[in-house]
Scaffold this motif. Structure first.
Motif, PDB file in Angstrom:
ATOM      1  N   ARG A  45       0.855  -1.192   0.000  1.00 52.62           N
ATOM      2  CA  ARG A  45       0.000   0.000   0.000  1.00 52.62           C
ATOM      3  C   ARG A  45       0.884   1.232   0.000  1.00 52.62           C
ATOM      4  O   ARG A  45       2.055   1.159   0.372  1.00 52.62           O
ATOM      5  CB  ARG A  45      -0.921  -0.019   1.241  1.00 52.62           C
ATOM      6  N   TYR A  47      -5.682  -5.015  -8.017  1.00 55.26           N
ATOM      7  CA  TYR A  47      -5.186  -3.985  -7.093  1.00 55.26           C
ATOM      8  C   TYR A  47      -3.742  -4.213  -6.669  1.00 55.26           C
ATOM      9  O   TYR A  47      -3.165  -3.385  -5.974  1.00 55.26           O
ATOM     10  CB  TYR A  47      -6.066  -3.981  -5.821  1.00 55.26           C
ATOM     11  N   GLN A  63       3.439 -16.590  -1.333  1.00 54.93           N
ATOM     12  CA  GLN A  63       2.374 -15.617  -1.582  1.00 54.93           C
ATOM     13  C   GLN A  63       1.074 -16.355  -1.812  1.00 54.93           C
ATOM     14  O   GLN A  63       0.020 -15.959  -1.340  1.00 54.93           O
ATOM     15  CB  GLN A  63       2.700 -14.749  -2.802  1.00 54.93           C
ATOM     16  N   PRO A  97      -7.830 -15.531   2.229  1.00 52.46           N
ATOM     17  CA  PRO A  97      -8.295 -14.166   1.943  1.00 52.46           C
ATOM     18  C   PRO A  97      -9.429 -14.149   0.917  1.00 52.46           C
ATOM     19  O   PRO A  97      -9.307 -14.737  -0.149  1.00 52.46           O
ATOM     20  CB  PRO A  97      -7.056 -13.479   1.378  1.00 52.46           C
ATOM     21  N   GLN A 138     -11.241 -11.015   0.269  1.00 51.85           N
ATOM     22  CA  GLN A 138     -11.147  -9.632  -0.252  1.00 51.85           C
ATOM     23  C   GLN A 138     -12.488  -8.899  -0.322  1.00 51.85           C
ATOM     24  O   GLN A 138     -12.577  -7.733   0.011  1.00 51.85           O
ATOM     25  CB  GLN A 138     -10.442  -9.559  -1.621  1.00 51.85           C
ATOM     26  N   ASP A 173      -8.477 -11.868   4.680  1.00 51.27           N
ATOM     27  CA  ASP A 173      -8.122 -10.471   4.382  1.00 51.27           C
ATOM     28  C   ASP A 173      -9.288  -9.851   3.608  1.00 51.27           C
ATOM     29  O   ASP A 173      -9.879 -10.516   2.752  1.00 51.27           O
ATOM     30  CB  ASP A 173      -6.900 -10.375   3.442  1.00 51.27           C
ATOM     31  N   SER A 194      -5.811   0.916  -1.715  1.00 51.42           N
ATOM     32  CA  SER A 194      -4.764   1.903  -1.987  1.00 51.42           C
ATOM     33  C   SER A 194      -4.335   1.730  -3.448  1.00 51.42           C
ATOM     34  O   SER A 194      -3.876   0.647  -3.830  1.00 51.42           O
ATOM     35  CB  SER A 194      -3.593   1.630  -1.034  1.00 51.42           C
TER      36      SER A 194
HETATM   37  N1  SAH Z   1      -1.212 -13.474  -1.712  1.00 56.06           N
HETATM   38  C1  SAH Z   1      -2.154 -13.174  -0.779  1.00 56.06           C
HETATM   39  C2  SAH Z   1      -2.010 -11.835  -0.096  1.00 56.06           C
HETATM   40  C3  SAH Z   1      -1.048 -10.811  -0.573  1.00 56.06           C
HETATM   41  S1  SAH Z   1      -0.994  -9.194   0.063  1.00 56.06           S
HETATM   42  C4  SAH Z   1      -3.528 -13.295  -1.413  1.00 56.06           C
HETATM   43  O1  SAH Z   1      -3.669 -13.474  -2.578  1.00 56.06           O
HETATM   44  O2  SAH Z   1      -4.495 -13.194  -0.715  1.00 56.06           O
HETATM   45  C5  SAH Z   1      -1.840  -9.170   1.593  1.00 56.06           C
HETATM   46  C6  SAH Z   1      -3.131  -8.444   1.568  1.00 56.06           C
HETATM   47  O3  SAH Z   1      -2.948  -7.064   1.312  1.00 56.06           O
HETATM   48  C7  SAH Z   1      -4.090  -8.887   0.485  1.00 56.06           C
HETATM   49  O4  SAH Z   1      -4.761 -10.056   0.828  1.00 56.06           O
HETATM   50  C8  SAH Z   1      -5.017  -7.710   0.363  1.00 56.06           C
HETATM   51  O5  SAH Z   1      -6.090  -7.823   1.257  1.00 56.06           O
HETATM   52  C9  SAH Z   1      -4.142  -6.532   0.774  1.00 56.06           C
HETATM   53  N2  SAH Z   1      -3.821  -5.667  -0.366  1.00 56.06           N
HETATM   54  C10 SAH Z   1      -3.089  -5.987  -1.461  1.00 56.06           C
HETATM   55  N3  SAH Z   1      -3.026  -4.945  -2.317  1.00 56.06           N
HETATM   56  C11 SAH Z   1      -3.731  -3.944  -1.752  1.00 56.06           C
HETATM   57  C12 SAH Z   1      -4.046  -2.601  -2.150  1.00 56.06           C
HETATM   58  N4  SAH Z   1      -3.632  -2.103  -3.299  1.00 56.06           N
HETATM   59  N5  SAH Z   1      -4.801  -1.853  -1.312  1.00 56.06           N
HETATM   60  C13 SAH Z   1      -5.232  -2.348  -0.127  1.00 56.06           C
HETATM   61  N6  SAH Z   1      -4.975  -3.597   0.287  1.00 56.06           N
HETATM   62  C14 SAH Z   1      -4.229  -4.397  -0.502  1.00 56.06           C
END
Ligand code: SAH
Ligand code: SF4
Ligand code: F3S
Length: 456
Positions: free
Chosen positions: A57, A166, A204, A266, A268, A306, A340
Motif C-alpha cells: 500500500r 489492485y 504468496q 483471503p 477480499q 483479508d 490503496s
Molecule cells: N497473496 C495473498 C495476499 C497478498 S498481500 C492473497 O492473494 O491473498 C496481503 C493483503 O494485502 C491482500 O490479501 C489484500 O487484502 C491486501 N492488499 C493488497 N493490495 C492492496 C491494495 N492495493 N490496497 C489495499 N490492500 C491491498
C-alpha cells in the motif's frame, strides 16, 4: 564504501511488510554473515544498513522513504552504505536513486541469488548497484539466520502468477518459482534437528505450489510429508489462495494432527461484482464452497481472512454483501485494508473511486462487525482445554502467552514456564482478539499427542 578499511564491516537489517519479507531478511542476514560481515546491534552502529521494503500500500512506501531520510547525512558523508531491498526496490527500481541519491544498492527479492556478486560490486567501489531482473529459480541458501526461536519460516514457493487488479506483488516478486520437494523436506528435517518444533511454510500463494522435480508432489502431499517428520509438533502454511484450495488439503489436515487446524483464506470482498473487477478468479458462491469443505473437516479448523474495502466501484450494497459474508463464514480473525491505488496495477484504469472518507467509514463498520463475531466465537471456548506453545512472558507479572494450534493467543498466569514448551490450559475468559486461560497440570496426553485440541 571505503575499500581500504580492513576492519570487519557490520550490517543491520530493518524489515517492513509480510512474513515472506521477514524470512527473506533472515536469509539475507545469513548470507551477509557468510560473506564475512558482522551483525551490528543497531542501524546507528552499522556500516551497511539494509531496508527490506514493502510496497503493498502507499503508506508502506511512505514509511520506507521517511526511514531512508534518517540515514541520508551518514550516507552522504561516506560513513554508511545504504541498501534498499524487497518489494519497493523492485517496484520503484532506479527511481529510488532519483529520490534518494545516497542509496547504493537497489535489489528486488527475485534477484537475491545474485546478492553475493552485487555486494562485491558495492565493495569494489561501484556507487549504484541494481538487481532488478526476475530470476527463474527460487532463492535458496544454507546460511539462513533465523530470528524466531519457536517458529521456523520455510519458503516453498516465491512470486505470484495471479493478476489481482489492485496488487503489486506479481511485479514486486515476479513469476511463481517453487522449490523441489526434496529441498524443502531436507530443510525441514534440518530445522527439526536444530530443535524447532514448529515450521511455517510460506508462499504468496502457498497452495499454488508446483513441485519442479519429476516426482511432482502435490501441495497436500507435501503438507503430509512435512507433517510426518519425526519430532515436529506443528506445521502451519500461509497464504492460501481460494482458487487453488482443494479437498486434499482438508483431508491432509484431518489425518495429520501435526498440521495446524488453521487456514488463512483471503476473500477480499463478499460481492461478485467487486470480486470480478478485482479479477480474483472466484465468485462468492465458489468461495463459500471452499469454506464448506473446510467446515466439513473432522477437526474444527479455524479460519481467517483479508478484506479490502473501497475498491473502485464498490457500492454500499456491495459493501453490505461483505458484511453478510462475515456472518455466513464466521471468521476467527480478519485483516482489513482500505483500497490503496498502486503503480502498474490494472485497477488504476477503473473509474468510480470511492472517496477516502467513505473508505474509512466502511473499514470502521467492518471491523466493529467482525469484532462482535470474534467475541462470540471466542466466548464459546470458555471452559475448553487447549495445548499451547509458550511464546512470550512477562515474568514480573507472572504472565505468559502462547498459541493454540488454531492460532489463538492465550494469556495465562504461571510461576515458571519454559519458553518454547507445550502446556495444557483451560480457557477462563475471552476477548475479541485473545483468550485468558488457567494452566493445567501436565497430562500424559498433552505431552504425547502434538497439536491435539480437545476443545473444539
Ligand atoms: N497473496 C495473498 C495476499 C497478498 S498481500 C492473497 O492473494 O491473498 C496481503 C493483503 O494485502 C491482500 O490479501 C489484500 O487484502 C491486501 N492488499 C493488497 N493490495 C492492496 C491494495 N492495493 N490496497 C489495499 N490492500 C491491498
Ligand atoms: Fe496479490 Fe492476488 Fe497474487 Fe495475492 S494472489 S499476491 S492478492 S496478485
Ligand atoms: Fe509487502 Fe512485498 Fe509482502 S509488497 S506484503 S513485502 S510481498
Amino acid at each position: 564504501m571505503d575499500t581500504c578499511d580492513n576492519r570487519t564491516r557490520t550490517f543491520y537489517i530493518e524489515t517492513f511488510g509480510c512474513q515472506m519479507n521477514v524470512h527473506d531478511s533472515e536469509k539475507v542476514a545469513g548470507l551477509l554473515l557468510a560473506q564475512g560481515y558482522d551483525a551490528a546491534a543497531s542501524s546507528e552502529e552499522a556500516d551497511l544498513v539494509v531496508l527490506n521494503t514493502c510496497a503493498i500500500r502507499d503508506k508502506a512506501e511512505q514509511k520506507v522513504f521517511s526511514r531512508l531520510g534518517h540515514f541520508k547525512a551518514d550516507a552522504l558523508a561516506g560513513k554508511k552504505t545504504v541498501a534498499v531491498l524487497g518489494c519497493m526496490a523492485q517496484l520503484e527500481g532506479e527511481k529510488i536513486f532519483a529520490q534518494a541519491p545516497y542509496v547504493h544498492l537497489v535489489a528486488g527479492s527475485a534477484s537475491y541469488r545474485k546478492l553475493p556478486s552485487l555486494l562485491v560490486q558495492l565493495e569494489t567501489g561501484n556507487q549504484r548497484v541494481t538487481g532488478l531482473e526476475y530470476d527463474d529459480q527460487a532463492f535458496e541458501t544454507e546460511f539462513t539466520r533465523r530470528n524466531n526461536p519457536f517458529r521456523a519460516y520455510l519458503t516453498i514457493i516465491e512470486g505470484c502468477d495471479k493478476a489481482c487488479a489492485y496488487c503489486v506483488v506479481p511485479f514486486t516478486r515476479g513469476p511463481e518459482r517453487s522449490r523441489t520437494n526434496a529441498s524443502i523436506l531436507a530443510e525441514a528435517r534440518r530445522l527439526v534437528a536444530e530443535g524447532y518444533t514448529e515450521i511455517q511454510l510460506l508462499g504468496q500463494n502457498v497452495n499454488s505450489y508446483r513441485d519442479p522435480s519429476p516426482h511432482r508432489m502435490s501441495f497436500a502431499e507435501l503438507l503430509a510429508a512435512v507433517a510426518e517428520i519425526p519430532g515436529l509438533r506443528r506445521v502451519r502454511f500461509t497464504t492460501s489462495h481460494p482458487r487453488d484450495f482443494t479437498r486434499e488439503i482438508v483431508d491432509a489436515i484431518d489425518s495429520h494432527p501435526t498440521l495446524c487446524n488453521h487456514v488463512h483464506l483471503p476473500v477480499q470482498s463478499g460481492s461478485n461484482q467487486v470480486l470480478a473487477r478485482m479479477a480474483r478468479e472466484y465468485t462468492r458462491e465458489e468461495y463459500l464452497e471452499k469454506i464448506a469443505l473446510i467446515r466439513s473437516a473432522r477437526r474444527a479448523i479455524s479460519l481467517t481472512t483479508d478484506i479490502i474495502v473501497g475498491f473502485p466501484g464498490e457500492t454500499e450494497a456491495d459493501f453490505e454483501e461483505t458484511l453478510t459474508l462475515l456472518d455466513t463464514t464466521q471468521y476467527d480473525g480478519m485483516f482489513s485494508f482500505t483500497y490503496s491505488p498502486r503503480p502498474n496495477t490494472p485497477a488504476l484504469r477503473l473509474d468510480d473511486q470511492v472517496p477516502e472518507e467513505e473508505k474509512r467509514r466502511r473499514i470502521i463498520a467492518l471491523q466493529a462487525w467482525q469484532r462482535e463475531i470474534q467475541l462470540a466465537r471466542n466466548q464459546k471456548l470458555v471452559g475448553k482445554q487447549f495445548e499451547l506453545l509458550v511464546e512470550g512472558e512477562n515474568r514480573k507479572r507472572g504472565q505468559y502467552t502462547g498459541r493454540t494450534t488454531n492460532n489463538r493467543v492465550v494469556n495465562f498466569a504461571s510461576a515458571e514456564e519454559k519458553l518454547g514448551s507445550y502446556v495444557p490450559i483451560r480457557v477462563t475468559g475471552a476477548g475479541p482478539h485473545s483468550l485468558v486461560g488457567e494452566r493445567l497440570a501436565m497430562s500424559v496426553a498433552s505431552q504425547r499427542s502434538p497439536g491435539t485440541e480437545r476443545g473444539e
